[in-house]
Design a protein around this motif. Structure first.
Motif, PDB file in Angstrom:
ATOM      1  N   GLN A   1       0.802  -1.282  -0.077  1.00 56.30           N
ATOM      2  CA  GLN A   1      -0.028   0.075   0.094  1.00 56.30           C
ATOM      3  C   GLN A   1       0.976   1.349   0.050  1.00 56.30           C
ATOM      4  O   GLN A   1       0.435   2.581   0.044  1.00 56.30           O
ATOM      5  CB  GLN A   1      -0.958   0.003   1.159  1.00 56.30           C
ATOM      6  CG  GLN A   1      -1.926  -1.145   1.269  1.00 56.30           C
ATOM      7  CD  GLN A   1      -2.860  -1.084   2.549  1.00 56.30           C
ATOM      8  OE1 GLN A   1      -3.847  -0.046   2.414  1.00 56.30           O
ATOM      9  NE2 GLN A   1      -2.871  -1.985   3.438  1.00 56.30           N
ATOM     10  N   LEU A   2       2.100   1.024  -0.036  1.00 62.42           N
ATOM     11  CA  LEU A   2       3.161   2.362  -0.079  1.00 62.42           C
ATOM     12  C   LEU A   2       3.045   2.685  -1.369  1.00 62.42           C
ATOM     13  O   LEU A   2       3.135   2.211  -2.361  1.00 62.42           O
ATOM     14  CB  LEU A   2       4.403   2.020   0.470  1.00 62.42           C
ATOM     15  CG  LEU A   2       4.444   1.254   1.968  1.00 62.42           C
ATOM     16  CD1 LEU A   2       5.878   1.168   2.290  1.00 62.42           C
ATOM     17  CD2 LEU A   2       4.041   2.471   3.024  1.00 62.42           C
ATOM     18  N   LEU A   3       3.114   4.134  -1.563  1.00 56.89           N
ATOM     19  CA  LEU A   3       3.345   4.693  -2.571  1.00 56.89           C
ATOM     20  C   LEU A   3       4.757   5.346  -3.049  1.00 56.89           C
ATOM     21  O   LEU A   3       5.518   5.704  -2.158  1.00 56.89           O
ATOM     22  CB  LEU A   3       2.383   5.921  -2.857  1.00 56.89           C
ATOM     23  CG  LEU A   3       0.838   5.604  -2.555  1.00 56.89           C
ATOM     24  CD1 LEU A   3       0.025   7.082  -2.523  1.00 56.89           C
ATOM     25  CD2 LEU A   3       0.122   4.981  -3.684  1.00 56.89           C
ATOM     26  N   GLY A   4       5.153   5.177  -4.450  1.00 55.57           N
ATOM     27  CA  GLY A   4       6.512   5.752  -4.942  1.00 55.57           C
ATOM     28  C   GLY A   4       6.283   7.206  -4.855  1.00 55.57           C
ATOM     29  O   GLY A   4       4.912   7.831  -5.019  1.00 55.57           O
ATOM     30  N   TRP A   5       7.274   7.911  -5.376  1.00 55.77           N
ATOM     31  CA  TRP A   5       7.101   9.287  -5.616  1.00 55.77           C
ATOM     32  C   TRP A   5       6.514   9.776  -6.887  1.00 55.77           C
ATOM     33  O   TRP A   5       5.864  10.822  -6.971  1.00 55.77           O
ATOM     34  CB  TRP A   5       8.499   9.933  -5.513  1.00 55.77           C
ATOM     35  CG  TRP A   5       9.270   9.823  -4.368  1.00 55.77           C
ATOM     36  CD1 TRP A   5      10.429   8.974  -4.105  1.00 55.77           C
ATOM     37  CD2 TRP A   5       8.936  10.496  -3.019  1.00 55.77           C
ATOM     38  NE1 TRP A   5      10.645   9.268  -2.419  1.00 55.77           N
ATOM     39  CE2 TRP A   5       9.914  10.017  -1.980  1.00 55.77           C
ATOM     40  CE3 TRP A   5       7.956  11.576  -2.709  1.00 55.77           C
ATOM     41  CZ2 TRP A   5       9.802  10.779  -0.649  1.00 55.77           C
ATOM     42  CZ3 TRP A   5       7.931  12.013  -1.457  1.00 55.77           C
ATOM     43  CH2 TRP A   5       8.809  11.591  -0.423  1.00 55.77           C
ATOM     44  N   ASN A   6       6.184   8.622  -7.728  1.00 59.46           N
ATOM     45  CA  ASN A   6       5.528   8.923  -8.896  1.00 59.46           C
ATOM     46  C   ASN A   6       4.078   8.648  -8.823  1.00 59.46           C
ATOM     47  O   ASN A   6       3.344   8.406  -9.647  1.00 59.46           O
ATOM     48  CB  ASN A   6       6.155   7.931 -10.060  1.00 59.46           C
ATOM     49  CG  ASN A   6       5.876   6.511  -9.674  1.00 59.46           C
ATOM     50  OD1 ASN A   6       5.298   6.102  -8.441  1.00 59.46           O
ATOM     51  ND2 ASN A   6       6.499   5.712 -10.387  1.00 59.46           N
ATOM     52  N   HIS A   7       3.745   8.508  -7.338  1.00 58.61           N
ATOM     53  CA  HIS A   7       2.265   8.416  -6.963  1.00 58.61           C
ATOM     54  C   HIS A   7       1.576   6.774  -7.274  1.00 58.61           C
ATOM     55  O   HIS A   7       0.462   6.609  -7.212  1.00 58.61           O
ATOM     56  CB  HIS A   7       1.384   9.220  -7.617  1.00 58.61           C
ATOM     57  CG  HIS A   7       1.499  10.614  -6.907  1.00 58.61           C
ATOM     58  ND1 HIS A   7       0.419  11.270  -7.003  1.00 58.61           N
ATOM     59  CD2 HIS A   7       2.602  11.312  -6.623  1.00 58.61           C
ATOM     60  CE1 HIS A   7       0.837  12.778  -6.475  1.00 58.61           C
ATOM     61  NE2 HIS A   7       2.267  12.450  -6.205  1.00 58.61           N
ATOM     62  N   GLU A   8       2.707   6.019  -7.749  1.00 59.40           N
ATOM     63  CA  GLU A   8       2.357   4.483  -8.181  1.00 59.40           C
ATOM     64  C   GLU A   8       2.546   3.745  -6.551  1.00 59.40           C
ATOM     65  O   GLU A   8       3.419   4.001  -6.081  1.00 59.40           O
ATOM     66  CB  GLU A   8       3.000   4.351  -9.134  1.00 59.40           C
ATOM     67  CG  GLU A   8       2.668   4.657 -10.473  1.00 59.40           C
ATOM     68  CD  GLU A   8       3.398   4.151 -11.657  1.00 59.40           C
ATOM     69  OE1 GLU A   8       4.352   3.270 -11.446  1.00 59.40           O
ATOM     70  OE2 GLU A   8       3.097   4.759 -12.934  1.00 59.40           O
ATOM     71  N   VAL A   9       1.636   2.682  -6.583  1.00 59.16           N
ATOM     72  CA  VAL A   9       1.968   1.697  -5.273  1.00 59.16           C
ATOM     73  C   VAL A   9       3.178   0.865  -5.529  1.00 59.16           C
ATOM     74  O   VAL A   9       3.369   0.566  -6.846  1.00 59.16           O
ATOM     75  CB  VAL A   9       0.662   0.781  -5.452  1.00 59.16           C
ATOM     76  CG1 VAL A   9       0.960  -0.205  -4.184  1.00 59.16           C
ATOM     77  CG2 VAL A   9      -0.673   1.479  -5.038  1.00 59.16           C
ATOM     78  N   GLU A  10       3.971   0.841  -4.581  1.00 62.83           N
ATOM     79  CA  GLU A  10       5.129   0.177  -4.893  1.00 62.83           C
ATOM     80  C   GLU A  10       5.061  -1.132  -3.973  1.00 62.83           C
ATOM     81  O   GLU A  10       4.006  -1.182  -3.182  1.00 62.83           O
ATOM     82  CB  GLU A  10       6.379   1.099  -3.829  1.00 62.83           C
ATOM     83  CG  GLU A  10       6.567   2.310  -4.292  1.00 62.83           C
ATOM     84  CD  GLU A  10       7.667   1.971  -5.780  1.00 62.83           C
ATOM     85  OE1 GLU A  10       8.406   1.121  -5.637  1.00 62.83           O
ATOM     86  OE2 GLU A  10       7.480   2.842  -6.710  1.00 62.83           O
ATOM     87  N   THR A  11       5.663  -2.272  -4.330  1.00 62.55           N
ATOM     88  CA  THR A  11       5.925  -3.536  -3.872  1.00 62.55           C
ATOM     89  C   THR A  11       7.125  -3.881  -3.352  1.00 62.55           C
ATOM     90  O   THR A  11       8.173  -3.464  -3.838  1.00 62.55           O
ATOM     91  CB  THR A  11       5.167  -4.415  -4.875  1.00 62.55           C
ATOM     92  OG1 THR A  11       6.213  -4.531  -6.084  1.00 62.55           O
ATOM     93  CG2 THR A  11       3.829  -4.111  -5.290  1.00 62.55           C
ATOM     94  N   GLY A  12       6.985  -4.733  -2.480  1.00 58.61           N
ATOM     95  CA  GLY A  12       8.323  -5.227  -2.019  1.00 58.61           C
ATOM     96  C   GLY A  12       8.866  -4.646  -0.736  1.00 58.61           C
ATOM     97  O   GLY A  12       8.192  -4.111   0.229  1.00 58.61           O
ATOM     98  N   ASP A  13      10.142  -4.799  -0.245  1.00 62.64           N
ATOM     99  CA  ASP A  13      10.700  -4.380   0.736  1.00 62.64           C
ATOM    100  C   ASP A  13      11.079  -2.972   0.731  1.00 62.64           C
ATOM    101  O   ASP A  13      11.840  -2.588   0.220  1.00 62.64           O
ATOM    102  CB  ASP A  13      11.951  -5.346   1.023  1.00 62.64           C
ATOM    103  CG  ASP A  13      12.552  -4.885   2.465  1.00 62.64           C
ATOM    104  OD1 ASP A  13      11.988  -4.173   3.215  1.00 62.64           O
ATOM    105  OD2 ASP A  13      13.399  -5.577   2.838  1.00 62.64           O
ATOM    106  N   HIS A  14      10.353  -2.139   1.718  1.00 62.76           N
ATOM    107  CA  HIS A  14      10.540  -0.660   1.822  1.00 62.76           C
ATOM    108  C   HIS A  14      11.957  -0.356   2.327  1.00 62.76           C
ATOM    109  O   HIS A  14      12.092   0.608   2.404  1.00 62.76           O
ATOM    110  CB  HIS A  14       9.322  -0.254   2.492  1.00 62.76           C
ATOM    111  CG  HIS A  14       9.089  -0.703   3.886  1.00 62.76           C
ATOM    112  ND1 HIS A  14       8.190  -1.954   3.995  1.00 62.76           N
ATOM    113  CD2 HIS A  14       9.709  -0.219   5.105  1.00 62.76           C
ATOM    114  CE1 HIS A  14       8.201  -1.940   5.507  1.00 62.76           C
ATOM    115  NE2 HIS A  14       9.164  -1.107   5.980  1.00 62.76           N
TER     116      HIS A  14
END
Length: 348
Positions: A125-138
């Motif tokens: 559920q974490l977002l990248g700086w491009n506003h896309e959902v990131e996956t994997g180990d933050h």
């Protein structure tokens, strides 16, 4: 200023890089420990940990009033102090690299300390700086480059952190819905460490989550009543999660890092946007004052049709005036951010 439930002590809490204390923790006897104290890595986590623990655990926030927890750098004996206390609540992300270092030392060298990562379980559920959902180990996105060797932030960039070192936007706490999940994670971590008080933590978390649900409804009402979907913010972009949750835009000429200076073209485009949208209220970050002034806000108002400015807070820190009011996360959202967005989005 160190924040505790029992006292607000007018002095800084210091810390050192976690590795320097690895050999010093062995002499802390577990027999001397009781789970009645803890630390949280920045203001919002401190407030949530206090709400969940109630009178059971006295949490401290080592980050001074007027400063932000990400990009902050401690000095002194913070790792040892946390080991003595017994609980550490933090975010395992490079924007809080000092907390990552301390957590790694505690987990490696003193396994009786409860180390609680508030982001655990939120990876999808974490977002990248491009506003896309990131996956994997933050936690493996890089290292923060915003540390200060003296443990203090200057007034201009107290929120300084190296966004270009991480693909994940850490400002997840600004979303009231995800905030409820983090509160639940804190409660679960405390219950695991202190089973005798598990019911207390669960009940307190449930009550506070209800407050967060009210906050979520209030944001929905503001956006539903809004006559525009764009607000202009004279500060670095910290509000991605609110934008994604509620479907509005926060435009800023600054970018994602507070150290960035907006270009004349960025400022000109922002002024054009203000006029084309008929925006009257400009939002600003009260942590980014320059000698007590906000020159970017002044420029935008002077050269556009805007007539007013209101602060909004990223809630990684608090100010003395808000502290004096006794405002925690929910209160600052209700007293500062909601009224500001109501004005900026023309949701009267």
């Amino acid at each position: 200023m160190k924040l505790t439930r029992r006292a607000l002590v007018g002095r800084g809490v210091s810390a050192v890089a976690a590795g320097a204390l690895a050999g010093c923790l062995d002499d802390i006897e577990s027999a001397d420990r009781s789970l009645d104290g803890g630390y949280a890595a920045f203001f919002t986590l401190w407030d949530w940990a206090q709400r969940v623990s109630g009178d059971t655990i006295d949490f401290e926030n080592p980050v001074g009033t007027g400063q932000a927890g990400h990009g902050w750098s401690p000095s002194g004996d913070l790792t040892r102090n946390i080991a003595d206390a017994g609980v550490f609540v933090y975010f395992d992300t490079p924007e809080f690299s000092w907390a990552q270092d301390i957590a790694a030392t505690l987990e490696a060298d003193y396994d009786t300390v409860a180390v609680i990562d508030g982001l655990e379980g939120l990876e999808d559920q974490l977002l990248g700086w491009n506003h896309e959902v990131e996956t994997g180990d933050h936690s493996d996105d890089g290292d923060d480059d915003g540390n200060h060797s003296d443990g203090e932030h200057d007034d201009q960039s107290s929120d300084g952190h190296g966004h270009d070192e991480s693909s994940v936007d850490p400002h997840v706490w600004l979303d009231p819905v995800l905030a409820g999940e983090i509160v639940g994670t804190i409660a679960d971590g405390l219950a695991d460490a202190d089973p005798d008080n598990a019911e207390t933590y669960e009940e307190n978390a449930a009550a506070y989550t209800s407050d967060l649900e009210d906050l979520d409804r209030q944001f929905e009402e503001v956006v539903d009543a809004a006559n525009r979907r764009t607000a202009v913010y004279a500060g670095h972009d910290s509000f991605t999660y609110l934008q994604e949750r509620y479907g509005f835009e926060v435009h800023t000429p600054v970018g994602v890092a507070p150290q960035e200076e907006p270009s004349p073209n960025d400022i000109s485009e922002t002024i054009d946007l203000v006029d084309s949208e008929g925006i009257e209220t400009i939002l600003y970050n009260p942590f980014e004052a320059v000698d007590g002034d906000y020159p970017l806000v002044d420029t935008i108002i002077a050269e556009s049709g805007a007539t007013d400015a209101m602060p909004i807070t990223h809630l990684s820190g608090t100010l003395a005036t808000w502290q004096d009011e006794g405002w925690g996360y929910a209160e600052q959202m209700q007293e500062i951010n909601l009224p500001a967005f109501r004005e900026a989005l023309d949701a009267q």
